[in-house]
Design an enzyme around this catalytic site. Structure first.
Site, PDB file in Angstrom:
ATOM      1  N   SER A  30      -9.719   4.355  13.893  1.00  0.00           N
ATOM      2  CA  SER A  30      -8.756   3.303  14.248  1.00  0.00           C
ATOM      3  C   SER A  30      -8.265   3.573  15.657  1.00  0.00           C
ATOM      4  CB  SER A  30      -7.589   3.365  13.261  1.00  0.00           C
ATOM      5  OG  SER A  30      -6.451   2.732  13.784  1.00  0.00           O
ATOM      6  N   TYR A  79      -1.173   7.953   8.441  1.00  0.00           N
ATOM      7  CA  TYR A  79      -2.337   7.092   8.669  1.00  0.00           C
ATOM      8  C   TYR A  79      -2.943   7.421  10.042  1.00  0.00           C
ATOM      9  CZ  TYR A  79      -5.343   3.092   9.417  1.00  0.00           C
ATOM     10  OH  TYR A  79      -6.450   2.319   9.681  1.00  0.00           O
TER      11      TYR A  79
HETATM   12  N1  NAD Z   1      -7.401  -3.605   8.791  1.00  0.00           N
HETATM   13  C1  NAD Z   1      -7.096  -3.024   9.940  1.00  0.00           C
HETATM   14  O1  NAD Z   1      -6.220  -3.475  10.704  1.00  0.00           O
HETATM   15  C2  NAD Z   1      -7.830  -1.780  10.363  1.00  0.00           C
HETATM   16  C3  NAD Z   1      -7.731  -1.349  11.685  1.00  0.00           C
HETATM   17  C4  NAD Z   1      -8.390  -0.196  12.084  1.00  0.00           C
HETATM   18  C5  NAD Z   1      -9.149   0.514  11.177  1.00  0.00           C
HETATM   19  N2  NAD Z   1      -9.228   0.080   9.882  1.00  0.00           N
HETATM   20  C6  NAD Z   1      -9.999   0.874   8.927  1.00  0.00           C
HETATM   21  O2  NAD Z   1     -11.068   0.102   8.457  1.00  0.00           O
HETATM   22  C7  NAD Z   1     -11.367   0.478   7.102  1.00  0.00           C
HETATM   23  C8  NAD Z   1     -11.412  -0.767   6.222  1.00  0.00           C
HETATM   24  O3  NAD Z   1     -10.160  -1.433   6.316  1.00  0.00           O
HETATM   25  P1  NAD Z   1      -9.899  -2.856   5.642  1.00  0.00           P
HETATM   26  O4  NAD Z   1      -8.890  -3.537   6.476  1.00  0.00           O
HETATM   27  O5  NAD Z   1     -11.175  -3.525   5.326  1.00  0.00           O
HETATM   28  O6  NAD Z   1      -9.176  -2.388   4.276  1.00  0.00           O
HETATM   29  P2  NAD Z   1      -9.142  -3.064   2.849  1.00  0.00           P
HETATM   30  O7  NAD Z   1      -7.870  -2.615   2.230  1.00  0.00           O
HETATM   31  O8  NAD Z   1      -9.429  -4.517   2.933  1.00  0.00           O
HETATM   32  O9  NAD Z   1     -10.382  -2.386   2.099  1.00  0.00           O
HETATM   33  C9  NAD Z   1     -10.377  -1.038   1.767  1.00  0.00           C
HETATM   34  C10 NAD Z   1     -11.276  -0.844   0.563  1.00  0.00           C
HETATM   35  O10 NAD Z   1     -11.287   0.562   0.285  1.00  0.00           O
HETATM   36  C11 NAD Z   1     -11.190   0.731  -1.117  1.00  0.00           C
HETATM   37  N3  NAD Z   1     -10.622   2.043  -1.399  1.00  0.00           N
HETATM   38  C12 NAD Z   1      -9.356   2.456  -1.170  1.00  0.00           C
HETATM   39  N4  NAD Z   1      -9.197   3.718  -1.604  1.00  0.00           N
HETATM   40  C13 NAD Z   1     -10.396   4.098  -2.105  1.00  0.00           C
HETATM   41  C14 NAD Z   1     -10.860   5.287  -2.720  1.00  0.00           C
HETATM   42  N5  NAD Z   1     -10.049   6.327  -2.943  1.00  0.00           N
HETATM   43  N6  NAD Z   1     -12.152   5.349  -3.117  1.00  0.00           N
HETATM   44  C15 NAD Z   1     -12.976   4.289  -2.953  1.00  0.00           C
HETATM   45  N7  NAD Z   1     -12.586   3.134  -2.385  1.00  0.00           N
HETATM   46  C16 NAD Z   1     -11.308   3.039  -1.989  1.00  0.00           C
HETATM   47  C17 NAD Z   1     -10.300  -0.396  -1.591  1.00  0.00           C
HETATM   48  O11 NAD Z   1     -10.469  -0.645  -2.991  1.00  0.00           O
HETATM   49  C18 NAD Z   1     -10.766  -1.544  -0.720  1.00  0.00           C
HETATM   50  O12 NAD Z   1     -11.816  -2.251  -1.325  1.00  0.00           O
HETATM   51  C19 NAD Z   1     -10.294   1.488   6.695  1.00  0.00           C
HETATM   52  O13 NAD Z   1     -10.791   2.783   6.850  1.00  0.00           O
HETATM   53  C20 NAD Z   1      -9.184   1.224   7.698  1.00  0.00           C
HETATM   54  O14 NAD Z   1      -8.370   2.357   7.888  1.00  0.00           O
HETATM   55  C21 NAD Z   1      -8.609  -1.059   9.457  1.00  0.00           C
END
Ligand code: NAD
Length: 269
Positions: free
Chosen positions: A142, A155
């Site tokens: 991130s 985080y």
């Molecule tokens: N959304 C943002 O703004 C953003 C920004 C930068 C980085 N990210 C990173 O991108 C990645 C995806 O983010 P997103 O926005 O799609 O999130 P999201 O919440 O839409 O999806 C996350 C998925 O991970 C699964 N998950 C959570 N804990 C888990 C576990 N212990 N075991 C297996 N699966 C698990 C959830 O069930 C969900 O389906 C993450 O690593 C997040 O930190 C997101």
């Protein structure tokens, strides 16, 4: 990775958000996708939708924070006998709030999922990736892994760890002459998936659209990019941190609204 035709791609957290979109897009490009999530029902729905569009996918349950669960995942995927070409460590969680008011368990869960889970997945599937002619490890970090994030302490620090791990592994593979496994670290700012609902996007860092960022990630894998930093201003963070006096850098963060962006974080209901 020049193309995804018949490549075996494992994506954690693929039942929603970025992971789900990647699974759907890569299946359209001919990849066989292993859709892994702790929400098995939602993972199965993603697989059904991929199959109904003519793609190939398999759903698996795994809780990436639980080593026994990951060992079972490894044995279930090995049983398919298909190998693995791309590992996308995408599963992640966030718990926003004032540091001491958030239960300790939430802070520790953040590390278990975002860091321990990612390292364990990479470790367990590394032998499969080494056997592939052309393999990629893609780690979702991130932009907050490059900068301090008030109200998102664990985080952001979990993502600092992801960047340090990914970059160290990338350099180690180069040192060891392992040329078939590439490591890509993804550092986006806020994406409108729902994970960061309630956040006020800082100036110069508008909400990224999931569709657009997933296209950038796929393009980055095709080019074996070491880093994907989005939007453009994120590419400048390291330089600005290096040249600006700390007080000015801190002031700029406050001015742009980075320091207060998480104040009203709600996340998913
Ligand atoms: N959304 C943002 O703004 C953003 C920004 C930068 C980085 N990210 C990173 O991108 C990645 C995806 O983010 P997103 O926005 O799609 O999130 P999201 O919440 O839409 O999806 C996350 C998925 O991970 C699964 N998950 C959570 N804990 C888990 C576990 N212990 N075991 C297996 N699966 C698990 C959830 O069930 C969900 O389906 C993450 O690593 C997040 O930190 C997101």
């Amino acid at each position: 990775m020049k193309n995804f035709e018949n490549k075996k791609v494992l994506i954690t957290g693929a039942a929603s958000g970025i992971g789900k979109l990647m699974a759907e897009k890569l299946a359209k490009r001919g990849a066989v996708v292993f859709v892994v999530d702790m929400n098995l029902e939602a993972a199965q729905t993603v697989v059904s939708s991929i199959k109904s569009s003519g793609g190939k996918a398999h759903a698996f349950f795994a809780d990436v924070s639980n080593l026994e669960s990951l060992k079972k995942l490894k044995s279930d995927i090995s049983a398919l006998g298909l190998g693995l070409d791309v590992l996308v460590n995408n599963a992640g969680v966030v718990f926003g709030g004032e540091f001491e008011k958030l239960p300790l368990e939430k802070h520790l869960t953040t590390y278990r999922v975002n860091v321990d889970g990612l390292v364990a997945m990479t470790y367990l599937f590394f032998d499969d990736l080494r056997k592939s002619k052309d393999a990629n490890i893609v780690n979702l970090a991130s932009a907050s892994g490059l900068i301090g994030l008030p109200y998102g302490t664990t985080y952001a620090s979990s993502k600092w760890a992801v960047i340090g791990f990914s970059e160290s592994l990338r350099l180690e593979l180069l040192e060891r002459g392992i040329e078939n496994v590439h490591v890509t670290t993804v550092c986006p700012s806020y994406i409108s998936t729902g994970m960061f609902a309630g956040v006020k996007a800082p100036m110069l860092l508008p909400w990224l659209k999931p569709e657009a960022i997933v296209e950038k990630i796929i393009h980055g894998i095709e080019k074996d990019c070491a880093f994907i930093k989005e939007p453009f201003v994120v590419k400048w963070v390291d330089l600005l941190k290096g040249i600006l006096p700390l007080k000015i850098f801190t002031f700029v963060n406050k001015l742009l609204g980075v320091s207060t962006s998480m104040t009203h974080w709600k996340g998913r209901a």
